[in-house]
Scaffold this motif. Structure first.
Motif, PDB file in Angstrom:
ATOM      1  N   ASN A 178      31.385  45.192  35.148  1.00 29.48           N
ATOM      2  CA  ASN A 178      30.858  45.997  36.248  1.00 29.48           C
ATOM      3  C   ASN A 178      29.333  46.027  36.252  1.00 29.48           C
ATOM      4  O   ASN A 178      28.719  46.993  36.678  1.00 29.48           O
ATOM      5  N   GLY A 179      28.734  44.965  35.712  1.00 28.54           N
ATOM      6  CA  GLY A 179      27.284  44.825  35.722  1.00 28.54           C
ATOM      7  C   GLY A 179      26.594  45.968  35.008  1.00 28.54           C
ATOM      8  O   GLY A 179      26.940  46.306  33.882  1.00 28.54           O
ATOM      9  N   ASP A 180      25.622  46.587  35.677  1.00 28.86           N
ATOM     10  CA  ASP A 180      24.857  47.657  35.034  1.00 28.86           C
ATOM     11  C   ASP A 180      25.648  48.957  34.895  1.00 28.86           C
ATOM     12  O   ASP A 180      25.172  49.923  34.309  1.00 28.86           O
ATOM     13  N   LYS A 181      26.880  48.998  35.407  1.00 27.09           N
ATOM     14  CA  LYS A 181      27.733  50.175  35.255  1.00 27.09           C
ATOM     15  C   LYS A 181      28.627  50.071  34.029  1.00 27.09           C
ATOM     16  O   LYS A 181      29.319  51.016  33.684  1.00 27.09           O
ATOM     17  N   GLY A 182      28.648  48.915  33.383  1.00 27.33           N
ATOM     18  CA  GLY A 182      29.413  48.802  32.152  1.00 27.33           C
ATOM     19  C   GLY A 182      30.349  47.623  32.094  1.00 27.33           C
ATOM     20  O   GLY A 182      30.565  46.917  33.078  1.00 27.33           O
ATOM     21  N   LEU A 183      30.910  47.436  30.924  1.00 26.29           N
ATOM     22  CA  LEU A 183      31.784  46.310  30.644  1.00 26.29           C
ATOM     23  C   LEU A 183      32.968  46.823  29.829  1.00 26.29           C
ATOM     24  O   LEU A 183      32.784  47.580  28.879  1.00 26.29           O
ATOM     25  N   THR A 184      34.178  46.442  30.232  1.00 24.09           N
ATOM     26  CA  THR A 184      35.372  46.846  29.496  1.00 24.09           C
ATOM     27  C   THR A 184      36.097  45.617  28.979  1.00 24.09           C
ATOM     28  O   THR A 184      36.329  44.662  29.721  1.00 24.09           O
ATOM     29  N   PHE A 185      36.439  45.652  27.689  1.00 18.80           N
ATOM     30  CA  PHE A 185      37.211  44.623  27.017  1.00 18.80           C
ATOM     31  C   PHE A 185      38.543  45.254  26.652  1.00 18.80           C
ATOM     32  O   PHE A 185      38.574  46.358  26.109  1.00 18.80           O
ATOM     33  N   ALA A 186      39.646  44.589  26.970  1.00 15.09           N
ATOM     34  CA  ALA A 186      40.966  45.151  26.670  1.00 15.09           C
ATOM     35  C   ALA A 186      41.863  44.105  26.033  1.00 15.09           C
ATOM     36  O   ALA A 186      41.671  42.898  26.223  1.00 15.09           O
ATOM     37  N   ILE A 187      42.844  44.603  25.290  1.00 13.42           N
ATOM     38  CA  ILE A 187      43.879  43.753  24.708  1.00 13.42           C
ATOM     39  C   ILE A 187      45.216  44.379  25.066  1.00 13.42           C
ATOM     40  O   ILE A 187      45.404  45.591  24.940  1.00 13.42           O
ATOM     41  N   GLU A 188      46.133  43.532  25.546  1.00 14.52           N
ATOM     42  CA  GLU A 188      47.467  44.012  25.854  1.00 14.52           C
ATOM     43  C   GLU A 188      48.491  42.967  25.414  1.00 14.52           C
ATOM     44  O   GLU A 188      48.143  41.788  25.276  1.00 14.52           O
ATOM     45  N   PRO A 189      49.724  43.374  25.161  1.00  8.28           N
ATOM     46  CA  PRO A 189      50.729  42.414  24.719  1.00  8.28           C
ATOM     47  C   PRO A 189      51.256  41.568  25.871  1.00  8.28           C
ATOM     48  O   PRO A 189      51.204  41.975  27.029  1.00  8.28           O
TER      49      PRO A 189
END
Length: 197
Positions: A178-189
C-alpha cells in the motif's frame, strides 16, 4: 490504542478481504477483488492455534518475539473468523484470522507502517527480519540468508501490487503493498490435492 495501531489493523483487514487468483506479479489491480480464500467454505487452516504458534515461534526466535494477540472487534464481519493482532512496536504489527470454534489459524500476517526520516531503514530491516523469521517457522530448512533472499524477491515482484501471491510447497506467501500507507506480508496454508495413479 493509538492511531498507528488502527491504521495497521485497517491494512490487515483490507488484506483479509482481498483476493487475486493467479494475479500477475506487477499488475496494478484496481477492480474489486473477490474474498480471500480463507473466507470461502472449506479453506484450509494450519494445524495449530495462535497460542501454540506463539509459544513455538517465540522459543525459536528469542530476539524477534511476538507478544500475546488481542481480539479485534469483528462486529459487522460476516466471515465467521476471529481476528486478533499483536503490536510489536509503533510501526510493526502481527495479526491473524482464526477459524471460529477450533481457533485454528487461517492466516498469519506482519504489517509494517513506514517510518519517515532517518529511522526508516532500521524500521524496514526489523520488519524484514520478522517476515523472514515467519517464513523460516514454516520452512525450517531455510537459513536466515535464504529466507531474506526469498522475501526480497517477493517484495520486488509484489512492489506496487494491491495483492500478490506466491505458492511454496504447502504455504502461500501474500504481499499487499500500500505504498506509503504500509506493507503487509502474510502466510496461509494451501489445500494440497492428492496425486492420481
Amino acid at each position: 490504542m493509538n492511531k498507528a495501531f488502527y491504521l495497521g489493523i485497517t491494512l490487515l483487514l483490507a488484506l483479509t478481504t482481498a483476493r487475486a487468483e493467479n494475479a500477475p506479479a506487477a499488475q496494478d489491480r484496481t477492480e474489486h477483488l473477490p474474498s480471500a480464500p480463507y473466507l470461502q467454505a472449506g479453506s484450509p487452516t494450519f494445524d495449530m492455534t495462535i497460542g501454540q504458534f506463539r509459544e513455538k515461534y517465540n522459543a525459536i526466535n528469542t530476539t524477534l518475539q511476538i507478544a500475546e494477540y488481542r481480539a479485534i472487534d469483528n462486529r459487522g464481519d460476516k466471515s465467521n473468523l476471529t481476528r486478533a493482532a499483536s503490536k510489536i512496536n509503533e510501526n510493526l504489527y502481527a495479526s491473524t484470522a482464526l477459524e471460529q470454534g477450533t481457533g485454528k489459524i487461517k492466516t498469519l500476517q506482519i504489517t509494517w507502517l513506514p517510518v519517515p526520516g532517518t529511522e526508516e531503514k532500521a524500521a524496514r530491516d526489523k520488519a524484514r527480519a520478522y517476515m523472514a523469521a515467519m517464513e523460516r517457522f514454516f520452512e525450517p530448512t531455510l537459513n536466515e540468508e535464504q529466507s531474506l533472499k526469498r522475501l526480497d524477491d517477493l517484495l520486488v515482484k509484489g512492489k506496487g501490487s494491491r495483492y500478490y501471491t506466491q505458492d511454496e510447497g504447502a504455504v502461500r506467501y501474500i504481499l499487499a503493498d500500500n505504498g506509503d500507507k504500509g506493507l503487509t506480508f502474510a502466510i496461509e496454508p494451501i489445500k494440497l490435492a492428492m496425486a492420481g495413479n
